[in-house]
Design a protein around this motif. Structure first.
Motif, PDB file in Angstrom:
ATOM      1  N   SER A   1      -0.524  23.240   7.591  1.00  0.00           N
ATOM      2  CA  SER A   1      -0.008  22.277   8.574  1.00  0.00           C
ATOM      3  C   SER A   1       0.653  21.098   7.875  1.00  0.00           C
ATOM      4  O   SER A   1       1.653  20.566   8.353  1.00  0.00           O
ATOM      5  N   GLU A   2       0.094  20.661   6.726  1.00  0.00           N
ATOM      6  CA  GLU A   2       0.737  19.651   5.894  1.00  0.00           C
ATOM      7  C   GLU A   2       0.537  19.950   4.417  1.00  0.00           C
ATOM      8  O   GLU A   2      -0.494  20.517   4.027  1.00  0.00           O
ATOM      9  N   THR A   3       1.534  19.583   3.628  1.00  0.00           N
ATOM     10  CA  THR A   3       1.419  19.580   2.171  1.00  0.00           C
ATOM     11  C   THR A   3       1.714  18.166   1.695  1.00  0.00           C
ATOM     12  O   THR A   3       2.686  17.548   2.119  1.00  0.00           O
ATOM     13  N   ALA A   4       0.828  17.652   0.833  1.00  0.00           N
ATOM     14  CA  ALA A   4       0.973  16.302   0.296  1.00  0.00           C
ATOM     15  C   ALA A   4       1.624  16.359  -1.075  1.00  0.00           C
ATOM     16  O   ALA A   4       1.306  17.235  -1.890  1.00  0.00           O
ATOM     17  N   PHE A   5       2.524  15.417  -1.326  1.00  0.00           N
ATOM     18  CA  PHE A   5       3.188  15.295  -2.626  1.00  0.00           C
ATOM     19  C   PHE A   5       2.838  13.924  -3.199  1.00  0.00           C
ATOM     20  O   PHE A   5       3.064  12.897  -2.553  1.00  0.00           O
ATOM     21  N   VAL A   6       2.267  13.922  -4.399  1.00  0.00           N
ATOM     22  CA  VAL A   6       1.742  12.703  -5.006  1.00  0.00           C
ATOM     23  C   VAL A   6       2.410  12.505  -6.360  1.00  0.00           C
ATOM     24  O   VAL A   6       2.492  13.442  -7.161  1.00  0.00           O
ATOM     25  N   ARG A   7       2.899  11.284  -6.615  1.00  0.00           N
ATOM     26  CA  ARG A   7       3.414  10.972  -7.951  1.00  0.00           C
ATOM     27  C   ARG A   7       2.909   9.600  -8.383  1.00  0.00           C
ATOM     28  O   ARG A   7       2.738   8.692  -7.554  1.00  0.00           O
ATOM     29  N   PRO A   8       2.651   9.421  -9.674  1.00  0.00           N
ATOM     30  CA  PRO A   8       2.111   8.146 -10.147  1.00  0.00           C
ATOM     31  C   PRO A   8       3.131   7.031 -10.081  1.00  0.00           C
ATOM     32  O   PRO A   8       4.334   7.242 -10.235  1.00  0.00           O
ATOM     33  N   LEU A   9       2.637   5.807  -9.850  1.00  0.00           N
ATOM     34  CA  LEU A   9       3.454   4.610  -9.839  1.00  0.00           C
ATOM     35  C   LEU A   9       2.906   3.618 -10.862  1.00  0.00           C
ATOM     36  O   LEU A   9       1.743   3.692 -11.256  1.00  0.00           O
ATOM     37  N   THR A  10       3.738   2.671 -11.248  1.00  0.00           N
ATOM     38  CA  THR A  10       3.311   1.660 -12.218  1.00  0.00           C
ATOM     39  C   THR A  10       3.315   0.254 -11.629  1.00  0.00           C
ATOM     40  O   THR A  10       2.978  -0.703 -12.312  1.00  0.00           O
ATOM     41  N   GLY A  11       3.682   0.099 -10.364  1.00  0.00           N
ATOM     42  CA  GLY A  11       3.741  -1.225  -9.750  1.00  0.00           C
ATOM     43  C   GLY A  11       2.363  -1.792  -9.467  1.00  0.00           C
ATOM     44  O   GLY A  11       1.350  -1.075  -9.505  1.00  0.00           O
ATOM     45  N   PRO A  12       2.284  -3.083  -9.136  1.00  0.00           N
ATOM     46  CA  PRO A  12       0.990  -3.728  -8.933  1.00  0.00           C
ATOM     47  C   PRO A  12       0.325  -3.426  -7.598  1.00  0.00           C
ATOM     48  O   PRO A  12      -0.877  -3.621  -7.443  1.00  0.00           O
ATOM     49  N   ASP A  13       1.108  -2.944  -6.615  1.00  0.00           N
ATOM     50  CA  ASP A  13       0.553  -2.804  -5.269  1.00  0.00           C
ATOM     51  C   ASP A  13      -0.006  -1.422  -4.981  1.00  0.00           C
ATOM     52  O   ASP A  13      -0.746  -1.239  -4.008  1.00  0.00           O
ATOM     53  N   ALA A  14       0.334  -0.411  -5.776  1.00  0.00           N
ATOM     54  CA  ALA A  14      -0.098   0.956  -5.484  1.00  0.00           C
ATOM     55  C   ALA A  14      -0.181   1.769  -6.770  1.00  0.00           C
ATOM     56  O   ALA A  14       0.514   1.495  -7.750  1.00  0.00           O
ATOM     57  N   ASP A  15      -1.035   2.792  -6.740  1.00  0.00           N
ATOM     58  CA  ASP A  15      -1.239   3.663  -7.898  1.00  0.00           C
ATOM     59  C   ASP A  15      -0.407   4.943  -7.820  1.00  0.00           C
ATOM     60  O   ASP A  15      -0.022   5.509  -8.843  1.00  0.00           O
ATOM     61  N   PHE A  16      -0.144   5.392  -6.590  1.00  0.00           N
ATOM     62  CA  PHE A  16       0.576   6.647  -6.387  1.00  0.00           C
ATOM     63  C   PHE A  16       1.464   6.522  -5.148  1.00  0.00           C
ATOM     64  O   PHE A  16       1.157   5.777  -4.217  1.00  0.00           O
ATOM     65  N   GLU A  17       2.574   7.267  -5.157  1.00  0.00           N
ATOM     66  CA  GLU A  17       3.356   7.472  -3.940  1.00  0.00           C
ATOM     67  C   GLU A  17       2.840   8.732  -3.270  1.00  0.00           C
ATOM     68  O   GLU A  17       2.521   9.723  -3.940  1.00  0.00           O
ATOM     69  N   LEU A  18       2.752   8.703  -1.951  1.00  0.00           N
ATOM     70  CA  LEU A  18       2.246   9.839  -1.190  1.00  0.00           C
ATOM     71  C   LEU A  18       3.194  10.132  -0.041  1.00  0.00           C
ATOM     72  O   LEU A  18       3.544   9.241   0.737  1.00  0.00           O
ATOM     73  N   ARG A  19       3.626  11.411   0.057  1.00  0.00           N
ATOM     74  CA  ARG A  19       4.452  11.853   1.169  1.00  0.00           C
ATOM     75  C   ARG A  19       3.864  13.142   1.723  1.00  0.00           C
ATOM     76  O   ARG A  19       3.260  13.930   0.993  1.00  0.00           O
TER      77      ARG A  19
END
Length: 269
Positions: free
Chosen positions: A43-61
């Protein structure tokens, strides 16, 4: 890249709601992500990639087999479980996911087990029952509301009605909504406070979703107001079934559940 299948909102395999989780090293083409989600057929597939900014650790779609969606609870739980389980994320510390449409979502290991997700609450606003809703569900509807993300919440007589519901899927699909949440209070003496089921409508394709985290962003404030308690447990009574612990905190809701990895492999395309 690493691809996992995780059953969310359950403590045992082959229950709860399965989601694909793709662990990316960097940005990916949304067209490619959509094709991967179509290949996975969850029903859903999540895509996660690391981030380096101060507000978040990963992007999630999140992607269904057909479209990208703005919020998905069970795939968020699955993604956090995958990151902790593979060692990509440090244990015992919150994960902060930056999303396109739902802000920054935080997932934290829960003291009593499972993972706790901090989501925006999405209380339903009462509406006149849409034409054809009761007929599509096959039962009378006692109360109807619509959420900000386009779900219709339909309260019915009792838990047995929810559990035995056999809706006309084609008629449900024709209703103008992302999906239809059917709910009632739990039976006396049950280990949960309310029951629900979720049926996809025009926005997400048809069929029944096994356990729907985003629906509990509406169910939590709805039942907190009726039962007079902010901390509740919901049971989504699909064939696979799953428990979601909810706690209303102002305009946020914390959804807590377990997860189990059932497949861990390499995506080669």
């Amino acid at each position: 890249m690493r691809m996992l299948v995780v059953d969310a909102f359950t403590e045992r395999p082959f229950a709860g709601n399965p989601a694909g989780v793709c662990l990316l090293d960097g940005p990916a083409d949304p067209v490619w992500m959509q094709r991967v989600a179509a290949e996975m057929k969850h029903s859903e597939t999540a895509f996660v990639r690391p981030l380096t900014g101060p507000d978040a650790d990963f992007e999630l779609r999140w992607f269904t087999t057909l479209v990208e969606v703005g919020l998905c609870g069970h795939a968020t739980l699955a993604a956090a479980h995958a990151l902790f389980g593979t060692g990509v994320a440090e244990p015992d510390r919150p994960l902060r996911f930056r999303t396109l449409h739902s802000g920054v979502l935080t997932v934290t290991p829960a003291p009593g087990g499972g993972l706790a997700m901090d989501f925006p609450a999405c209380p339903p606003e009462e509406i006149i029952e849409p034409e054809g809703l009761s007929a599509a569900l096959g039962v009378p509807v006692a109360w109807t509301g619509r959420t900000a993300i386009g779900d219709i919440l339909a309260e019915v007589a009792d838990a047995k009605t929810v559990r035995t519901l056999t809706p006309d899927v084609a008629a449900v699909t024709a209703i103008d909504a992302r999906g239809v949440i059917v709910t009632a209070s739990a039976e006396p003496g049950a280990d949960h406070d309310f029951v629900s089921r979720f049926f996809g409508a025009g926005g997400l394709g048809d069929g029944e979703d096994p356990v729907t985290g985003s629906a509990h962003c509406a169910l939590a404030p709805f039942w907190a107001a009726r039962l007079g308690r902010d901390a509740l447990t919901g049971y989504q009574a699909s064939d696979r079934g799953g428990y979601v612990r909810t706690e209303l905190r102002g305009d946020r809701v914390v959804l807590t559940g377990g997860a189990v990895t059932v497949l861990d492999g390499t995506l080669s395309a």
